[in-house]
Enzyme design. Structure first.
Site, PDB file in Angstrom:
ATOM      1  N   ASP A 157     -11.320   3.090   4.034  1.00 58.90           N
ATOM      2  CA  ASP A 157     -11.715   1.682   3.944  1.00 58.90           C
ATOM      3  C   ASP A 157     -13.239   1.568   3.805  1.00 58.90           C
ATOM      4  O   ASP A 157     -13.753   0.505   3.454  1.00 58.90           O
ATOM      5  CB  ASP A 157     -11.286   0.938   5.221  1.00 58.90           C
ATOM      6  CG  ASP A 157     -10.075   0.043   4.982  1.00 58.90           C
ATOM      7  OD1 ASP A 157      -9.809  -0.296   3.815  1.00 58.90           O
ATOM      8  OD2 ASP A 157      -9.410  -0.311   5.964  1.00 58.90           O
ATOM      9  N   GLN A 213      -4.903  -1.326   9.600  1.00 63.99           N
ATOM     10  CA  GLN A 213      -4.840  -2.671   9.036  1.00 63.99           C
ATOM     11  C   GLN A 213      -5.479  -3.694   9.990  1.00 63.99           C
ATOM     12  O   GLN A 213      -5.125  -3.762  11.166  1.00 63.99           O
ATOM     13  CB  GLN A 213      -3.367  -3.041   8.766  1.00 63.99           C
ATOM     14  CG  GLN A 213      -3.168  -4.365   8.070  1.00 63.99           C
ATOM     15  CD  GLN A 213      -3.709  -4.391   6.642  1.00 63.99           C
ATOM     16  OE1 GLN A 213      -3.543  -3.435   5.876  1.00 63.99           O
ATOM     17  NE2 GLN A 213      -4.374  -5.472   6.274  1.00 63.99           N
ATOM     18  N   LYS A 224       0.850  -1.203   0.000  1.00 68.50           N
ATOM     19  CA  LYS A 224       0.000   0.000   0.000  1.00 68.50           C
ATOM     20  C   LYS A 224       0.877   1.241   0.000  1.00 68.50           C
ATOM     21  O   LYS A 224       0.620   2.218  -0.696  1.00 68.50           O
ATOM     22  CB  LYS A 224      -0.915   0.005   1.231  1.00 68.50           C
ATOM     23  CG  LYS A 224      -2.119  -0.917   1.084  1.00 68.50           C
ATOM     24  CD  LYS A 224      -2.864  -1.140   2.377  1.00 68.50           C
ATOM     25  CE  LYS A 224      -3.971  -2.179   2.171  1.00 68.50           C
ATOM     26  NZ  LYS A 224      -4.543  -2.693   3.408  1.00 68.50           N
TER      27      LYS A 224
END
Ligand code: NAP
Length: 295
Positions: free
Chosen positions: A122, A99, A55
């Site tokens: 997200d 995460q 990422k």
């Protein structure tokens, strides 16, 4: 029987990332706006470390600012919430990604709810889930957004299609159902209690597998000519003592029946990161009050 077209997620993700880089250059040039993504990782789960590294690399390659926060597994929930509060207030940060999975002593839902919804790239915050469900502009979860883009590659117009999604998680199945409703599909969400799953799957013009069970969807679950999107990522042991990645669909069987199908790897996976970058650009534009370049 002819074989399905293979939907190339890698190529689509590359072209999306190129457009994102152009958009970022334009935003930087015209508006002095450099979209910034903060990624927070706790503990030393090797798979999470790989995702986070990738990422970070992709963010920088797109010309965006990347802020990595690697915390030890012993970090308390309060320390994490304090970090998130700092990122919420930081004007250089437009997207915040924590995460998952988190260590057991940290409550996932509390952490997700602590992220400012405008920076929730997200798309997991209940505010964004609610906006998505009520058809309003929202930051939508990356994997479902990428899955819809791949389906559109194969079927162009999804309107009126019978879509069956196997899996009803908050991060894939449910938001994907909302996105496919927006595309005017007739949507069925199947799950572990669904009766005659194979029969339900066989109704689908668009079949999405997001289950987490290696090669569960067999060729005779697929309607001839259907578009099959395989979200699953499963690592299985090989005869030579190694491992390999497979999806939730038995690719070898399904490719003989489907009209188009995504491979694993090289299908949904690359699209997820590209859509994360896209969400970060979307968040930066919304926060700065600048029109989002077309992506
Ligand atoms: P999850 O939270 O574990 O949800 C799995 C879903 O599958 C649940 O709704 C479950 O039903 C259903 N299910 C489990 N066993 C089933 C069975 N035998 N028959 C029918 N339904 C069954 O998983 P997830 O987070 O959505 O992820 C799903 C898969 O996608 C995993 O392989 C994951 O690694 C992959 N994934 C990939 C990406 C990517 O970037 N490509 C991103 C996210 C996830 P119940 O609700 O009834 O339990």
């Amino acid at each position: 029987m002819s074989k399905a077209n293979i939907i190339d997620g890698k190529a689509l993700a590359l072209s999306l990332r190129a457009s994102i880089a152009e958009a970022v250059a334009e935003l930087t040039d015209k508006h002095q706006l450099v979209p910034g993504l903060a990624v927070v990782i706790i503990g030393d789960d090797p798979a999470s470390q790989v995702y986070v590294r990738s990422k970070r690399k992709s963010t920088e390659k797109a010309g965006m600012a990347s802020f990595a926060h690697t915390l030890p597994g012993s970090t308390s929930q309060q320390e994490l919430l304090d970090l998130i509060a700092g990122l919420n207030a930081d004007p250089a940060v437009h997207g915040i990604l924590v995460q998952l999975p988190l260590p057991e002593h940290i409550d996932e839902s509390t952490v997700i709810c602590a992220i400012e919804p405008a920076k929730d790239v997200d798309g997991f915050h209940p505010m964004n889930a609610g906006l998505l469900a009520t058809g309003q502009p929202a930051l939508a979860p990356c994997t479902p957004v990428g899955s819809v883009m791949l389906a559109r590659q194969a079927a162009r117009n999804l309107s009126g299609l019978e879509a069956v999604i196997i899996g009803r998680s908050n991060i894939v199945g449910k938001p994907l159902a909302q996105l496919l409703l927006r595309e005017n599909c007739t949507v069925t969400l199947a799950h572990s209690r669904t009766r005659d799953l194979a029969g339900v799957a066989r109704r689908a013009d668009l079949l999405v597998a997001a289950v987490g069970r290696p090669e569960m969807v067999k060729g005779d679950w697929v309607k001839p000519g259907a578009v099959v999107i395989d979200v699953g990522i499963n690592r299985i042991a090989t005869d030579d003592g190694g491992t390999r990645l497979v999806g939730d669909v038995d690719f070898g069987e399904a490719v003989q029946v489907a009209g188009a199908i995504t491979p694993v790897p090289g299908g949904v996976g690359p699209m997820t990161i590209a859509c994360l970058l896209r969400n970060t650009v979307q968040a930066a534009c919304a926060i700065a009050g600048v029109e989002m370049p077309k992506l």
